[in-house]
Design a protein around this motif. Sequence first.
Motif, PDB file in Angstrom:
ATOM      1  N   UNK A 171     -22.839  30.682 108.602  1.00  0.00           N
ATOM      2  CA  UNK A 171     -23.579  30.338 107.383  1.00  0.00           C
ATOM      3  C   UNK A 171     -24.554  29.195 107.655  1.00  0.00           C
ATOM      4  N   UNK A 172     -25.367  28.897 106.658  1.00  0.00           N
ATOM      5  CA  UNK A 172     -26.429  27.893 106.829  1.00  0.00           C
ATOM      6  C   UNK A 172     -25.882  26.504 107.134  1.00  0.00           C
ATOM      7  N   UNK A 173     -24.750  26.159 106.540  1.00  0.00           N
ATOM      8  CA  UNK A 173     -24.191  24.832 106.774  1.00  0.00           C
ATOM      9  C   UNK A 173     -23.740  24.690 108.232  1.00  0.00           C
ATOM     10  N   UNK A 174     -23.090  25.715 108.766  1.00  0.00           N
ATOM     11  CA  UNK A 174     -22.670  25.674 110.164  1.00  0.00           C
ATOM     12  C   UNK A 174     -23.875  25.651 111.098  1.00  0.00           C
ATOM     13  N   UNK A 175     -24.906  26.407 110.736  1.00  0.00           N
ATOM     14  CA  UNK A 175     -26.128  26.428 111.527  1.00  0.00           C
ATOM     15  C   UNK A 175     -26.816  25.068 111.517  1.00  0.00           C
ATOM     16  N   UNK A 176     -26.813  24.419 110.351  1.00  0.00           N
ATOM     17  CA  UNK A 176     -27.390  23.079 110.247  1.00  0.00           C
ATOM     18  C   UNK A 176     -26.626  22.091 111.137  1.00  0.00           C
ATOM     19  N   UNK A 177     -25.305  22.207 111.144  1.00  0.00           N
ATOM     20  CA  UNK A 177     -24.492  21.335 111.994  1.00  0.00           C
ATOM     21  C   UNK A 177     -24.794  21.570 113.472  1.00  0.00           C
ATOM     22  N   UNK A 178     -24.937  22.837 113.859  1.00  0.00           N
ATOM     23  CA  UNK A 178     -25.267  23.185 115.236  1.00  0.00           C
ATOM     24  C   UNK A 178     -26.616  22.584 115.628  1.00  0.00           C
ATOM     25  N   UNK A 179     -27.606  22.709 114.748  1.00  0.00           N
ATOM     26  CA  UNK A 179     -28.946  22.173 115.028  1.00  0.00           C
ATOM     27  C   UNK A 179     -28.919  20.648 115.100  1.00  0.00           C
TER      28      UNK A 179
ATOM     29  N   UNK B 229     -32.461  23.022 120.542  1.00  0.00           N
ATOM     30  CA  UNK B 229     -32.115  23.689 119.281  1.00  0.00           C
ATOM     31  C   UNK B 229     -32.165  25.206 119.484  1.00  0.00           C
ATOM     32  N   UNK B 230     -33.235  25.684 120.105  1.00  0.00           N
ATOM     33  CA  UNK B 230     -33.396  27.117 120.357  1.00  0.00           C
ATOM     34  C   UNK B 230     -32.268  27.652 121.240  1.00  0.00           C
ATOM     35  N   UNK B 231     -31.961  26.948 122.316  1.00  0.00           N
ATOM     36  CA  UNK B 231     -30.925  27.404 123.241  1.00  0.00           C
ATOM     37  C   UNK B 231     -29.548  27.428 122.592  1.00  0.00           C
ATOM     38  N   UNK B 232     -29.219  26.405 121.817  1.00  0.00           N
ATOM     39  CA  UNK B 232     -27.910  26.359 121.154  1.00  0.00           C
ATOM     40  C   UNK B 232     -27.783  27.481 120.124  1.00  0.00           C
ATOM     41  N   UNK B 233     -28.857  27.767 119.405  1.00  0.00           N
ATOM     42  CA  UNK B 233     -28.833  28.863 118.430  1.00  0.00           C
ATOM     43  C   UNK B 233     -28.626  30.192 119.146  1.00  0.00           C
ATOM     44  N   UNK B 234     -29.332  30.402 120.237  1.00  0.00           N
ATOM     45  CA  UNK B 234     -29.200  31.653 120.987  1.00  0.00           C
ATOM     46  C   UNK B 234     -27.819  31.794 121.617  1.00  0.00           C
ATOM     47  N   UNK B 235     -27.241  30.690 122.091  1.00  0.00           N
ATOM     48  CA  UNK B 235     -25.877  30.723 122.634  1.00  0.00           C
ATOM     49  C   UNK B 235     -24.871  31.133 121.568  1.00  0.00           C
ATOM     50  N   UNK B 236     -25.167  30.787 120.307  1.00  0.00           N
ATOM     51  CA  UNK B 236     -24.289  31.142 119.191  1.00  0.00           C
ATOM     52  C   UNK B 236     -24.570  32.565 118.690  1.00  0.00           C
ATOM     53  N   UNK B 237     -25.477  33.269 119.370  1.00  0.00           N
ATOM     54  CA  UNK B 237     -25.768  34.648 119.001  1.00  0.00           C
ATOM     55  C   UNK B 237     -26.811  34.804 117.914  1.00  0.00           C
ATOM     56  N   UNK B 238     -27.551  33.749 117.642  1.00  0.00           N
ATOM     57  CA  UNK B 238     -28.575  33.788 116.596  1.00  0.00           C
ATOM     58  C   UNK B 238     -29.955  33.891 117.219  1.00  0.00           C
ATOM     59  N   UNK B 239     -30.849  34.514 116.490  1.00  0.00           N
ATOM     60  CA  UNK B 239     -32.223  34.576 116.983  1.00  0.00           C
ATOM     61  C   UNK B 239     -33.067  33.554 116.238  1.00  0.00           C
ATOM     62  N   UNK B 240     -33.971  32.940 116.964  1.00  0.00           N
ATOM     63  CA  UNK B 240     -34.890  31.974 116.371  1.00  0.00           C
ATOM     64  C   UNK B 240     -36.053  32.756 115.787  1.00  0.00           C
ATOM     65  N   UNK B 241     -36.277  32.601 114.483  1.00  0.00           N
ATOM     66  CA  UNK B 241     -37.317  33.358 113.797  1.00  0.00           C
ATOM     67  C   UNK B 241     -38.693  33.013 114.317  1.00  0.00           C
ATOM     68  N   UNK B 242     -38.954  31.702 114.478  1.00  0.00           N
ATOM     69  CA  UNK B 242     -40.284  31.281 114.904  1.00  0.00           C
ATOM     70  C   UNK B 242     -40.239  29.828 115.372  1.00  0.00           C
ATOM     71  N   UNK B 243     -41.100  29.530 116.351  1.00  0.00           N
ATOM     72  CA  UNK B 243     -41.331  28.149 116.783  1.00  0.00           C
ATOM     73  C   UNK B 243     -42.834  27.924 116.727  1.00  0.00           C
ATOM     74  N   UNK B 244     -43.237  26.876 116.027  1.00  0.00           N
ATOM     75  CA  UNK B 244     -44.661  26.536 115.890  1.00  0.00           C
ATOM     76  C   UNK B 244     -44.893  25.133 116.434  1.00  0.00           C
ATOM     77  N   UNK B 245     -46.017  24.923 117.086  1.00  0.00           N
ATOM     78  CA  UNK B 245     -46.435  23.594 117.526  1.00  0.00           C
ATOM     79  C   UNK B 245     -45.867  23.126 118.843  1.00  0.00           C
ATOM     80  N   UNK B 246     -45.243  24.027 119.596  1.00  0.00           N
ATOM     81  CA  UNK B 246     -44.575  23.604 120.830  1.00  0.00           C
ATOM     82  C   UNK B 246     -45.547  23.033 121.857  1.00  0.00           C
ATOM     83  N   UNK B 247     -46.689  23.653 122.011  1.00  0.00           N
ATOM     84  CA  UNK B 247     -47.641  23.213 123.030  1.00  0.00           C
ATOM     85  C   UNK B 247     -48.144  21.785 122.789  1.00  0.00           C
ATOM     86  N   UNK B 248     -48.503  21.467 121.539  1.00  0.00           N
ATOM     87  CA  UNK B 248     -49.025  20.134 121.231  1.00  0.00           C
ATOM     88  C   UNK B 248     -47.910  19.098 121.144  1.00  0.00           C
TER      89      UNK B 248
END
Length: 115
Positions: free
Chosen positions: A2-10, A55-74
């Motif tokens: 759920x969102x609360x667990x995901x928030x804790x992971x992030x 954040x992206x790696x921990x989400x993926x390790x938990x089996x979740x997909x990252x919807x989008x990442x913006x601004x990484x280059x800058x």
Amino acid sequence: MDSKELMKLAAQACDDKRAEDIVVLDMAEVSLIADYFLICEGSNERQVQAIAREVKEKAEEAGLSVTRIEGFEQARWILVDLNGVICHIFHKDERNYYNLERLWGDAPTVAVESV
């Protein structure tokens, strides 16, 4: 997960990369965009990117997909959309300028220590 667990992971991923001034806003009653906004900062571009990557790696390790990442280059303001939790990872200089905590001031703050 759920969102609360995901928030804790992030939040833990941000803390693992030594993000500073981590703030979590409970957006459930304020916005349809997400259940939580996680806001933090890094002191330089490399650290900001490292936090976002973690954040992206921990989400993926938990089996979740990252919807989008913006601004990484800058690496001044990276937005990581975890579908229910949106992480705003700022460069220290940019955070005060955008001041999302004030913009979304009617959203209750979740104590990060309790996470």
